[in-house]
Design a protein around this motif. Structure first.
Motif, PDB file in Angstrom:
ATOM      1  N   UNK A 111       0.829  -1.221   0.000  1.00 32.04           N
ATOM      2  CA  UNK A 111       0.000   0.000   0.000  1.00 32.04           C
ATOM      3  C   UNK A 111       0.858   1.265   0.000  1.00 32.04           C
ATOM      4  N   UNK A 112       0.344   2.316  -0.633  1.00 28.64           N
ATOM      5  CA  UNK A 112       1.010   3.606  -0.666  1.00 28.64           C
ATOM      6  C   UNK A 112       0.258   4.597   0.218  1.00 28.64           C
ATOM      7  N   UNK A 113       1.009   5.525   0.808  1.00 30.89           N
ATOM      8  CA  UNK A 113       0.416   6.474   1.743  1.00 30.89           C
ATOM      9  C   UNK A 113       0.811   7.901   1.377  1.00 30.89           C
ATOM     10  N   UNK A 114      -0.030   8.839   1.777  1.00 33.43           N
ATOM     11  CA  UNK A 114       0.198  10.240   1.447  1.00 33.43           C
ATOM     12  C   UNK A 114       1.351  10.830   2.246  1.00 33.43           C
ATOM     13  N   UNK A 115       1.864  11.914   1.737  1.00 32.99           N
ATOM     14  CA  UNK A 115       2.891  12.691   2.423  1.00 32.99           C
ATOM     15  C   UNK A 115       2.232  13.614   3.434  1.00 32.99           C
ATOM     16  N   UNK A 116       2.912  13.887   4.543  1.00 30.18           N
ATOM     17  CA  UNK A 116       2.374  14.813   5.539  1.00 30.18           C
ATOM     18  C   UNK A 116       2.138  16.178   4.904  1.00 30.18           C
ATOM     19  N   UNK A 117       0.947  16.769   5.140  1.00 20.23           N
ATOM     20  CA  UNK A 117       0.569  18.018   4.480  1.00 20.23           C
ATOM     21  C   UNK A 117       0.285  19.156   5.446  1.00 20.23           C
ATOM     22  N   UNK A 118       0.504  18.923   6.750  1.00 22.17           N
ATOM     23  CA  UNK A 118       0.224  19.991   7.726  1.00 22.17           C
ATOM     24  C   UNK A 118       0.911  19.668   9.046  1.00 22.17           C
ATOM     25  N   UNK A 120       1.980   9.282  20.158  1.00 21.19           N
ATOM     26  CA  UNK A 120       3.218   8.545  19.895  1.00 21.19           C
ATOM     27  C   UNK A 120       3.535   8.626  18.408  1.00 21.19           C
ATOM     28  N   UNK A 121       4.761   9.007  18.089  1.00 18.94           N
ATOM     29  CA  UNK A 121       5.210   9.048  16.691  1.00 18.94           C
ATOM     30  C   UNK A 121       6.409   8.134  16.536  1.00 18.94           C
ATOM     31  N   UNK A 122       6.355   7.291  15.527  1.00 22.42           N
ATOM     32  CA  UNK A 122       7.444   6.355  15.212  1.00 22.42           C
ATOM     33  C   UNK A 122       8.122   6.832  13.939  1.00 22.42           C
ATOM     34  N   UNK A 123       9.408   7.091  14.005  1.00 15.99           N
ATOM     35  CA  UNK A 123      10.164   7.512  12.831  1.00 15.99           C
ATOM     36  C   UNK A 123      10.809   6.278  12.221  1.00 15.99           C
ATOM     37  N   UNK A 124      10.322   5.873  11.057  1.00 18.16           N
ATOM     38  CA  UNK A 124      10.837   4.683  10.383  1.00 18.16           C
ATOM     39  C   UNK A 124       9.737   3.696  10.053  1.00 18.16           C
ATOM     40  N   UNK A 125       9.575   3.391   8.763  1.00 19.08           N
ATOM     41  CA  UNK A 125       8.506   2.499   8.317  1.00 19.08           C
ATOM     42  C   UNK A 125       8.994   1.142   7.866  1.00 19.08           C
ATOM     43  N   UNK A 126       9.982   0.602   8.582  1.00 22.91           N
ATOM     44  CA  UNK A 126      10.432  -0.763   8.326  1.00 22.91           C
ATOM     45  C   UNK A 126       9.782  -1.729   9.298  1.00 22.91           C
ATOM     46  N   UNK A 170       7.410   2.807   2.740  1.00 17.31           N
ATOM     47  CA  UNK A 170       7.501   1.769   3.764  1.00 17.31           C
ATOM     48  C   UNK A 170       7.906   0.441   3.141  1.00 17.31           C
ATOM     49  N   UNK A 171       8.659  -0.340   3.898  1.00 16.02           N
ATOM     50  CA  UNK A 171       9.024  -1.713   3.556  1.00 16.02           C
ATOM     51  C   UNK A 171       9.890  -1.836   2.305  1.00 16.02           C
ATOM     52  N   UNK A 172      10.521  -0.736   1.879  1.00 12.00           N
ATOM     53  CA  UNK A 172      11.394  -0.804   0.713  1.00 12.00           C
ATOM     54  C   UNK A 172      12.871  -0.661   1.079  1.00 12.00           C
TER      55      UNK A 172
END
Length: 480
Positions: free
Chosen positions: A12-19, A25-31, A56-58
């Motif tokens: 799945x693809x997800x949008x870029x942050x726009x605001x 809780x924020x997690x930096x890293x989509x692995x 993510x996952x790439x």
């Protein structure tokens, strides 16, 4: 080059942050570690948000061998010697628990990720004294292991530790099944974390968070934790072969330059040729892997080739928990060594438990605040020497050649128009010119002739020929 796991894989693809946003809780890293942490938190009633600099996952997660085994080279004998038998046993039990968590999660959610029970073999072609010491650990804790002198691979060994009831799977099919209901932003790079205000600054927007988890493979906040002094990065190379005899187990030669084998459907995954990132400038490891595969399996064909990167700690134990003594509500998962699948699960479970205030048996084992350098002082000195050498090379070491001496499809640090530059010459003779200092701490970068990328020998950052960041801890691209 693309890994077998990405072949025909719909992620799945997800949008870029726009605001600007506020989150608990924020997690930096989509692995794998970031996704498992977010999933575990959700199961415990805590909402979290993942931000990923690319897709993510790439990244590292897509380049694994995807073995789920508690058998990890010669680790347990070394942990018993450096710490204690009890410490090694606790680490083993945490790994065993992570293995069970995978199995239960896959069974309960009925995840179609081709999970397969198998037997793991750690073998040696040379002197077997170290392997026998490792086997002694299994005997002391009454683990269901045995020592054998024969395996099904087509060469003679000098002994192997056999361990039943281990697993292999398709990692991306497993992880995609966990994404439902997770909040994820792709192409959203964290360029700064304000520790005082718990604010993540992306390229355009800010994220205010109550708690921040760094799951970027190699941590990028250097002013706290000093992870660049506590570990290094290692590169290895893999291929997927067809037209080979099928094998029934997962295999690893415990030598530093040993090979690994496992099946996936009709493919045999063959890997190895490990080296510290940034220290393999002129060698083509894919050509070496091709030569090895032709020698072992003369009728085989290579269908996929790729490489993997691992963060190596001095004691071969990950760091998971509080980022440093001086950072509140900041956490980290890193240093999984060559065993990212099980360690990701174990560390994700640990950090999610810490977030909700629950005790976890891995807390002391994986603590980033542990002070055990004195037990691994030789490794610490060697790592420090490599770092100092890389730092001094950039301002002091002058190149002896110019771009005119470069062969096509090769790169090197040379003189270019009166300046020291990292130059790649493509197959047609076109030059790609970059500054030669890594944007992390300005160590002099080196060319990786296998992957055709630039690498930092100090801390393992990697850049493509255009200067784009491929691997952390660097987050700024190389400029001309």
């Amino acid at each position: 080059m693309q890994s077998l796991w990405l072949n025909n894989m719909q992620i799945p693809q997800y949008e870029k942050l726009q605001s600007d946003i506020n989150r608990d809780v924020v997690i930096i890293g989509g692995g794998i570690s970031g996704i498992l942490t977010a999933y575990n938190l959700a199961q415990k009633g805590v909402k979290s948000t993942i931000i990923e600099a690319n897709k993510i996952l790439h990244g590292v997660t897509a380049n694994t061998t995807a073995k789920l085994t508690v058998q990890q080279e010669l680790l347990y004998a070394n942990l018993s010697k450096k710490y204690s038998l009890n410490f090694a046993k606790e680490y083993y039990n945490v790994q065993l628990s992570a293995l069970e968590k995978y199995k239960n999660l896959i069974d309960n959610k009925r995840i179609d990720c081709e999970l397969k029970k198998t037997t793991a073999y750690n073998y040696t072609l040379k002197d077997n004294n170290d392997l026998l010491k490792e086997f002694a650990f299994y005997e002391k804790i009454n683990a269901p292991a045995s020592f054998v002198n024969y395996i099904e691979l087509l060469f003679k060994i000098n002994g192997a530790i056999k361990l039943d009831d281990q697993y292999q799977f398709h990692p991306l099919k497993f992880l995609v099944s966990l994404l439902d209901k997770l909040e994820i932003y792709e192409n959203t790079k964290s360029v700064k974390v304000d520790i005082k205000t718990n604010t993540i600054c992306t390229e355009k927007y800010k994220i205010k968070a109550q708690k921040i988890i760094i799951a970027t493979h190699f941590p990028f906040i250097d002013s706290r934790g000093f992870y660049f002094l506590k570990m290094y990065q290692s590169r290895s190379y893999l291929c997927a072969l067809t037209n080979v005899p099928k094998i029934n187990g997962i295999y690893l030669d415990v030598a530093p330059d040993g090979l690994t084998f496992r099946m996936y459907k009709d493919y045999l995954i063959l890997g190895g040729l490990d080296h510290r990132t940034g220290r393999n400038e002129h060698i083509d490891n894919y050509a070496k892997l091709n030569k090895i595969s032709n020698s072992l399996f003369p009728k085989s064909s290579i269908e996929f080739m790729w490489s993997a990167q691992d963060c190596i700690t001095f004691d071969r134990v990950p760091y998971a928990g509080e980022y440093s003594h001086t950072t509140k509500n900041l956490y980290v998962l890193t240093g999984f060594n060559k065993w990212g699948m099980l360690n990701s699960m174990a560390c994700a479970d640990l950090v999610s438990d810490i977030i909700i205030g629950k005790h976890n048996n891995g807390e002391e084992i994986f603590s980033p605040l542990r002070n055990r350098v004195y037990k691994h002082f030789g490794s610490f000195l060697m790592n420090t020497f490599v770092n100092i050498k890389g730092l001094l090379s950039q301002p002091l070491l002058l190149p002896f050649s110019t771009e005119k001496s470069l062969q096509r499809n090769m790169g090197s640090v040379v003189w270019y128009k009166g300046f020291k530059r990292a130059v790649y010459k493509d197959k047609k003779g076109k030059l790609y010119v970059l500054k030669s200092g890594c944007t992390h701490l300005n160590c002099q970068i080196k060319w990786n002739n296998s992957d055709k990328v630039w690498e930092c020998p100090c801390h393992g950052s990697r850049f493509d020929i255009y200067g784009n960041v491929l691997d952390s801890p660097a987050y700024k691209k190389l400029e001309l």
